[in-house]
Design an enzyme around this catalytic site. Structure first.
Site, PDB file in Angstrom:
ATOM      1  N   VAL A  97      30.188  30.909  30.953  1.00  0.00           N
ATOM      2  CA  VAL A  97      30.148  29.485  31.321  1.00  0.00           C
ATOM      3  C   VAL A  97      30.582  28.607  30.150  1.00  0.00           C
ATOM      4  O   VAL A  97      31.401  27.689  30.295  1.00  0.00           O
ATOM      5  CB  VAL A  97      28.711  29.077  31.766  1.00  0.00           C
ATOM      6  N   LYS A 139      31.120  37.412  17.695  1.00  0.00           N
ATOM      7  CA  LYS A 139      31.828  36.736  18.790  1.00  0.00           C
ATOM      8  C   LYS A 139      32.663  35.571  18.246  1.00  0.00           C
ATOM      9  O   LYS A 139      33.832  35.388  18.610  1.00  0.00           O
ATOM     10  CB  LYS A 139      30.790  36.173  19.754  1.00  0.00           C
ATOM     11  N   THR A 159      22.043  27.830  34.403  1.00  0.00           N
ATOM     12  CA  THR A 159      21.124  27.779  35.542  1.00  0.00           C
ATOM     13  C   THR A 159      19.725  28.074  35.018  1.00  0.00           C
ATOM     14  O   THR A 159      19.480  29.161  34.494  1.00  0.00           O
ATOM     15  CB  THR A 159      21.521  28.853  36.569  1.00  0.00           C
ATOM     16  N   GLU A 170      26.743  24.433  37.004  1.00  0.00           N
ATOM     17  CA  GLU A 170      28.129  24.868  37.180  1.00  0.00           C
ATOM     18  C   GLU A 170      28.242  25.694  38.459  1.00  0.00           C
ATOM     19  O   GLU A 170      27.320  26.389  38.837  1.00  0.00           O
ATOM     20  CB  GLU A 170      28.631  25.614  35.938  1.00  0.00           C
ATOM     21  N   GLU A 180      33.420  33.758  38.768  1.00  0.00           N
ATOM     22  CA  GLU A 180      34.158  34.630  37.863  1.00  0.00           C
ATOM     23  C   GLU A 180      35.468  35.018  38.535  1.00  0.00           C
ATOM     24  O   GLU A 180      35.511  35.242  39.732  1.00  0.00           O
ATOM     25  CB  GLU A 180      33.361  35.900  37.552  1.00  0.00           C
ATOM     26  N   LEU A 233      31.576  35.211  54.623  1.00  0.00           N
ATOM     27  CA  LEU A 233      31.154  35.989  55.793  1.00  0.00           C
ATOM     28  C   LEU A 233      31.844  37.343  55.799  1.00  0.00           C
ATOM     29  O   LEU A 233      32.081  37.913  56.852  1.00  0.00           O
ATOM     30  CB  LEU A 233      31.463  35.214  57.081  1.00  0.00           C
ATOM     31  N   GLY A 255      29.939  43.736  53.625  1.00  0.00           N
ATOM     32  CA  GLY A 255      30.324  44.723  52.625  1.00  0.00           C
ATOM     33  C   GLY A 255      29.130  45.460  52.083  1.00  0.00           C
ATOM     34  O   GLY A 255      28.164  45.717  52.815  1.00  0.00           O
ATOM     35  N   CYS A 304      24.904  36.278  38.949  1.00  0.00           N
ATOM     36  CA  CYS A 304      24.347  35.019  39.462  1.00  0.00           C
ATOM     37  C   CYS A 304      23.493  35.193  40.706  1.00  0.00           C
ATOM     38  O   CYS A 304      22.287  34.916  40.665  1.00  0.00           O
ATOM     39  CB  CYS A 304      25.480  34.045  39.747  1.00  0.00           C
TER      40      CYS A 304
HETATM   41  C1  UGA Z   1      28.766  32.746  42.245  1.00  0.00           C
HETATM   42  C2  UGA Z   1      29.060  31.450  43.013  1.00  0.00           C
HETATM   43  O1  UGA Z   1      30.078  31.682  43.976  1.00  0.00           O
HETATM   44  C3  UGA Z   1      29.503  30.333  42.060  1.00  0.00           C
HETATM   45  O2  UGA Z   1      29.663  29.117  42.792  1.00  0.00           O
HETATM   46  C4  UGA Z   1      28.438  30.150  41.000  1.00  0.00           C
HETATM   47  O3  UGA Z   1      28.818  29.168  40.040  1.00  0.00           O
HETATM   48  C5  UGA Z   1      28.213  31.453  40.267  1.00  0.00           C
HETATM   49  O4  UGA Z   1      27.798  32.457  41.230  1.00  0.00           O
HETATM   50  C6  UGA Z   1      27.118  31.226  39.256  1.00  0.00           C
HETATM   51  O5  UGA Z   1      25.996  30.896  39.654  1.00  0.00           O
HETATM   52  O6  UGA Z   1      27.425  31.234  38.049  1.00  0.00           O
HETATM   53  P1  UGA Z   1      30.260  34.734  41.217  1.00  0.00           P
HETATM   54  O7  UGA Z   1      28.964  35.406  40.877  1.00  0.00           O
HETATM   55  O8  UGA Z   1      31.341  34.665  40.192  1.00  0.00           O
HETATM   56  O9  UGA Z   1      29.979  33.198  41.652  1.00  0.00           O
HETATM   57  O10 UGA Z   1      30.850  35.507  42.446  1.00  0.00           O
HETATM   58  P2  UGA Z   1      31.170  35.245  43.996  1.00  0.00           P
HETATM   59  O11 UGA Z   1      32.626  35.151  44.166  1.00  0.00           O
HETATM   60  O12 UGA Z   1      30.351  34.176  44.563  1.00  0.00           O
HETATM   61  O13 UGA Z   1      30.702  36.662  44.593  1.00  0.00           O
HETATM   62  C7  UGA Z   1      29.357  37.109  44.426  1.00  0.00           C
HETATM   63  C8  UGA Z   1      29.149  38.424  45.137  1.00  0.00           C
HETATM   64  O14 UGA Z   1      29.134  38.251  46.543  1.00  0.00           O
HETATM   65  C9  UGA Z   1      30.223  39.480  44.857  1.00  0.00           C
HETATM   66  O15 UGA Z   1      29.584  40.727  44.646  1.00  0.00           O
HETATM   67  C10 UGA Z   1      31.049  39.516  46.127  1.00  0.00           C
HETATM   68  O16 UGA Z   1      31.647  40.765  46.367  1.00  0.00           O
HETATM   69  C11 UGA Z   1      29.972  39.207  47.164  1.00  0.00           C
HETATM   70  N1  UGA Z   1      30.517  38.622  48.416  1.00  0.00           N
HETATM   71  C12 UGA Z   1      31.103  37.404  48.405  1.00  0.00           C
HETATM   72  C13 UGA Z   1      30.394  39.328  49.599  1.00  0.00           C
HETATM   73  O17 UGA Z   1      29.853  40.452  49.641  1.00  0.00           O
HETATM   74  N2  UGA Z   1      30.878  38.759  50.752  1.00  0.00           N
HETATM   75  C14 UGA Z   1      31.456  37.540  50.775  1.00  0.00           C
HETATM   76  O18 UGA Z   1      31.855  37.084  51.867  1.00  0.00           O
HETATM   77  C15 UGA Z   1      31.578  36.849  49.568  1.00  0.00           C
END
Ligand code: UGA
Length: 443
Positions: A12, A36, A122, A150, A154, A249, A252, A259
């Protein structure tokens, strides 16, 4: 343009710092981790995030982005101090605030001119209030606190920063929130100003809602499997309703990453401490765990005992375009497979170096074809683009078995069956090869 300090150069902090510098501000990133900071000063990037290296490089060359381990150097002359340290999960699901508290104390100690302190990490509801009291007690200058959660994902963090759906700012001092709003003015996004605790809650509620959507569709998927419907079509049919929307939706193997798992747990923990009974959140967590175990059940259905079976894993990262393995479904599934005595081979385009440390008894392969070589079953766990264009015929020929568990519904079930795979998707009717052979014979 403003002078900004960012405490924490994790995912972040680094994205926030680089993006604010790219908008023309002068940004200094502070991190207590000397190695780092050394890496960043030398042009290295400690995380995998598309486009970040170029962005950091551009602003660093222009003299607008620098890195230091010293709070006094990093806070000198600053107008805004963003706190972006990590808050890992504690033993009972609560956020571990050790780094965050120590950052707040260091800011109080080293800030010698008034500045606005902005909380990006967070953190539990009420953290903003507690930071404000630390800054008042230990500090010597005015430092109002603003919560600015935020919402970056990722893998697409830079685009998410540059084109946010909204910017949320929570403060008890409205003028402070409006100063922070100015930093985002060029991004042309709706800005919502609330009180501190409401902004903190918006972050948890947003992540919990998205996780709920995923667990909801995963529960629908297991119902579809038993009742013979196709969850992909169900999700499409639902998503066309503007009130529901198509995002998040995809059924998987459950949500992972740093997060959702942590934030849903932490919210449930806070709710319980507050005297609530967070039954929906608990169900979301439970369904997520079942989504992972379902992979093992499918393999057992297809292969019987898993002992001494060779299982090839395609994809290790918790989602595509990252090397992040935190709470990745693959890590848990591989551990379960190893516990059952299976031999595991795996391939991931980005996460294998990290995976080698976590999973020492896995054989890592050079590509998907080597992973398939003499495997009894292949299991796809991360939907990298690379896996969408495989030579499936070659994969099938390389395997000694025919079982393919598609944990992300990347492939078409009838095409896969046609190629000779015993294909298991998520929430899609399973057509065994025997049945296909029978159907072909009768036709
Ligand atoms: C998530 C949120 O989307 C961000 O808005 C937030 O800022 C972030 O957490 C955080 O709190 O820092 P991120 O963890 O990068 O972001 O990943 P996502 O793209 O949201 O995916 C999270 C997980 O859900 C992944 O394992 C993905 O495979 C899974 N997922 C996502 C599903 O299984 N199905 C879906 O339809 C969407």
């Amino acid at each position: 343009m403003s002078r900004i300090s960012v405490v924490g150069t994790g995912y972040v902090g680094l994205v926030t710092g680089a993006c604010f510098a790219d908008l023309g501000n002068h940004v200094t990133c502070i991190d207590i981790d000397e190695s780092k900071v050394k890496l960043l000063r030398g042009g290295g990037i400690p995380i995998y995030e598309p486009g970040l290296r170029e962005l950091v490089d551009k602003s660093a060359r222009a003299g607008r982005l620098s890195f230091t381990t010293s709070y006094s150097e990093g806070l000198a002359g600053t107008e805004f101090v963003f706190i972006a340290v990590n808050t890992p999960p504690g033993p009972s699901g609560e956020a571990d605030m050790t780094f965050a508290r120590s950052a707040a104390r260091s800011i109080a100690e080293h800030l010698h001119a008034p500045a606005t302190v902005v909380n990006k990490s967070t953190m539990p509801i009420g953290t903003g209030d507690s930071f404000a009291s630390v800054l008042t007690r230990l500090g010597t200058v005015a430092a109002p606190v603003v919560s600015n959660p935020e919402f970056l994902r990722e893998g697409s963090a830079i685009a998410d920063f540059q084109h946010p759906d909204r910017v949320v700012l929570g403060a008890d001092d409205r003028a402070a929130a409006e100063r922070v709003a100015q930093l985002y003015a060029r991004l042309d996004a709706p800005i919502l100003i609330t009180d501190l605790r409401t902004a903190e809650m918006i972050k948890y509620a947003s992540n919990a809602f998205l996780a709920t959507k995923i667990s909801f569709i995963n529960e629908m998927a297991s119902i579809c499997e038993r009742l013979g419907a196709d969850v992909k079509e169900v999700a499409r049919g639902m998503g066309l309703d503007a009130r529901i929307g198509p995002a998040f939706l995809d059924a998987g193997v459950g949500y992972g990453g740093s997060c959702f798992p942590k934030d849903v747990q932490a919210l449930a923990h806070m709710a319980a401490l507050g005297g609530c009974h967070p039954q929906l959140l608990r169900a979301v967590i439970e369904i997520n765990a079942s989504a992972r175990r379902a992979v093992i059940l499918k393999l057992r259905t297809a292969l019987g005992q898993l002992e001494d079976r060779t299982i090839g894993i395609l994809g290790l990262a918790f989602k595509p375009n990252t090397d992040d393995l935190r709470e990745a479904a693959a890590v848990e599934i591989i551990r379960l497979l190893r516990r059952e005595g299976a031999d595991v081979r795996a391939y991931d385009p980005a996460a294998m170096t990290k995976a080698a440390e976590l999973l020492p008894d896995v054989q890592f392969c050079a590509d998907p074809y080597e992973t398939a070589d003499r495997a009894d079953a292949l299991v796809l766990l991360t939907e990298w683009n690379e896996f969408k264009h495989l030579d499936l015929d070659r994969i099938r020929r390389a395997m000694s078995g025919s079982v393919f568990v598609d944990g992300r519904n990347v492939y078409d079930p009838s095409e896969m069956t046609g190629l000779g795979f015993d294909y298991f998707g998520v929430g899609r009717p399973h057509v065994s090869n025997d049945r296909v052979n029978r159907l072909t014979r009768t036709a």
